[in-house]
Design a protein around this motif. Structure first.
Motif, short mmCIF file in Angstrom:
data_model
loop_
_atom_site.label_atom_id
_atom_site.label_comp_id
_atom_site.label_asym_id
_atom_site.label_seq_id
_atom_site.Cartn_x
_atom_site.Cartn_y
_atom_site.Cartn_z
N ASN A 188 -9.94 5.90 6.58
CA ASN A 188 -9.63 5.14 5.29
C ASN A 188 -10.01 6.12 4.55
OD1 ASN A 188 -9.49 3.89 2.81
ND2 ASN A 188 -10.35 1.93 4.02
N PRO A 244 -8.24 4.64 -2.10
CA PRO A 244 -7.00 4.55 -2.99
C PRO A 244 -6.88 5.92 -3.57
CG PRO A 244 -8.82 3.59 -3.82
CD PRO A 244 -9.46 4.15 -2.69
N SER A 287 -6.06 0.58 -6.48
CA SER A 287 -4.68 0.57 -5.85
C SER A 287 -4.72 0.74 -4.19
CB SER A 287 -3.66 1.60 -6.08
OG SER A 287 -4.43 2.88 -5.75
N ALA A 288 -3.70 0.67 -3.44
CA ALA A 288 -3.97 0.47 -2.09
C ALA A 288 -4.41 1.79 -1.48
CB ALA A 288 -2.39 0.23 -1.55
N ILE A 337 -5.25 4.36 1.39
CA ILE A 337 -4.37 5.25 2.27
C ILE A 337 -5.25 5.37 3.50
CG2 ILE A 337 -3.29 7.52 2.61
CD1 ILE A 337 -2.37 5.96 0.22
N ASP A 344 8.16 6.55 4.12
CA ASP A 344 7.17 5.89 5.18
C ASP A 344 8.14 4.68 5.65
OD1 ASP A 344 5.47 4.28 6.28
OD2 ASP A 344 4.38 3.83 4.46
N HIS A 385 2.83 0.74 1.84
CA HIS A 385 2.05 0.87 0.22
C HIS A 385 3.36 1.14 -0.66
CE1 HIS A 385 -0.97 2.97 3.16
NE2 HIS A 385 -1.53 1.80 2.65
N CYS A 428 4.10 -0.04 -7.24
CA CYS A 428 3.71 -1.05 -7.73
C CYS A 428 4.75 -1.63 -8.94
CB CYS A 428 2.53 -0.84 -8.67
SG CYS A 428 0.86 -0.59 -7.69
N ASN A 453 -2.20 -3.69 -2.74
CA ASN A 453 -1.26 -3.51 -1.75
C ASN A 453 -0.13 -2.67 -2.30
OD1 ASN A 453 -2.10 -5.46 0.06
ND2 ASN A 453 -1.81 -7.02 -1.61
N CYS A 454 -0.29 -1.92 -3.37
CA CYS A 454 0.91 -0.94 -3.87
C CYS A 454 0.02 0.10 -4.43
CB CYS A 454 1.49 -1.66 -4.86
SG CYS A 454 0.67 -2.06 -6.59
N ILE A 455 1.09 1.08 -4.70
CA ILE A 455 0.63 2.33 -5.27
C ILE A 455 1.25 2.75 -6.34
CG2 ILE A 455 0.77 4.92 -4.82
CD1 ILE A 455 0.65 4.60 -2.00
N GLY A 476 5.22 5.20 -3.86
CA GLY A 476 4.74 4.53 -2.87
C GLY A 476 5.58 4.59 -1.65
#
Length: 224
Positions: free
Chosen positions: A114, A117, A122-123, A125, A156, A161, A164, A171-173, A179
C-alpha cells in the motif's frame, strides 16, 4: 519533493529495469536469437538469482533466465510487488540488516503493498499480484496480448481507481491524475520496449509459484 513525484521515482527505480526478450514473428530469426541468448551469461545469472522454485516445463529457458535477470538482478520488482518491506524478506534474511539475503516466498511478487493515496482522502495505490493463477497464467490470468496492451497504453485493465466525478473519496483518483491509467507503475518507460522484450518478463512470471496475494477483493481461490 511532492508525494506524487516520490511515488513516480519509487516506481521507476523498482521496475524500470525489468527488460527482456520474446519470440520473433520470423522463425529463422527467432532461432538465431535464441542461440545467441543461450550464450548470454545473463541467462544463467538470472536462473541462479531466481529466489523461488520455477516451473519451466515447456518454457523457453533463455527467456526465463533473461527475464529473471532483469526482474531480480537489475530491477527490484519485488520491492513494489510484494506486501511491503516488513515481509519482503524471510526472517533472518534481510540484507539491509547485514543478513544473508533470502526473499520471502510467501509474498514474492504477490502484490499488496500500500503506497497510500496520491492526494489525501483519495483511493490508495496498492501494487498488483504478478504471480500466476491456478491455470498458470501470470498477472491475474492476463494473456500476453493483454499484458502488452496494458504496458503500451498504461490503461488499468481492472479499473480499480476510476477518475473522481465529484469530491475525492477512497474509491477514486482526482484530477490532475487520470484514474484510468496505472499510477506509480512506470509504464511510460516500459512501453518503449519491444514485444520480444516484454515476452521475457511474461515468460519468467509464468514460471513462479502462485501467491494468494493481499489485494482487497482478490479471488481467495486464485491458486486453486
Amino acid at each position: 519533493m511532492t508525494r506524487s513525484r516520490l511515488f513516480q521515482i519509487t516506481g521507476v527505480c523498482a521496475v524500470a529495469a525489468t527488460i527482456a526478450i520474446v519470440a520473433s514473428t520470423n522463425p529463422s530469426k527467432a532461432k538465431a536469437e535464441d542461440r545467441d541468448h543461450d550464450r548470454d551469461s545473463r541467462v544463467q545469472i538470472g536462473l541462479n538469482a531466481a529466489p523461488v522454485p520455477l516451473d519451466t516445463r515447456g518454457k523457453n529457458m533463455a527467456l526465463v533466465g533473461l527475464g529473471s535477470y532483469y526482474v531480480n538482478v537489475v530491477g527490484d520488482c519485488d520491492g513494489c510487488h510484494s506486501a511491503g518491506p516488513q515481509t519482503e524478506y524471510a526472517p533472518g534474511g534481510n540484507p539491509y540488516f547485514n543478513q544473508k539475503e533470502k526473499v520471502n516466498p510467501a509474498t514474492y511478487l504477490g502484490g499488496g503493498r500500500n503506497f497510500g493515496p496520491l492526494i489525501p482522502g483519495s483511493a490508495p495505490i496498492i501494487s498488483r499480484n504478478l504471480t500466476p493463477d491456478a491455470s498458470g497464467i501470470p498477472i491475474g490470468g492476463d494473456s500476453f496480448e493483454k499484458f502488452v496492451h496494458t504496458i503500451r497504453t498504461g490503461i488499468d485493465p481492472d479499473h480499480l481507481h476510476p477518475p473522481c466525478t465529484g469530491a475525492p473519496n477512497a474509491n477514486c483518483i482526482p484530477h490532475p491524475f487520470d484514474g484510468n491509467l496505472l499510477q506509480i507503475m512506470p509504464w511510460p518507460n516500459l512501453r518503449k520496449l519491444s514485444d520480444r522484450d516484454l515476452r521475457a518478463i511474461y515468460e519468467y512470471l509464468s514460471t513462479i509459484p502462485c501467491v494468494q496475494g493481499n489485494y482487497p477483493g482478490e479471488d481467495p481461490h486464485r491458486c486453486g
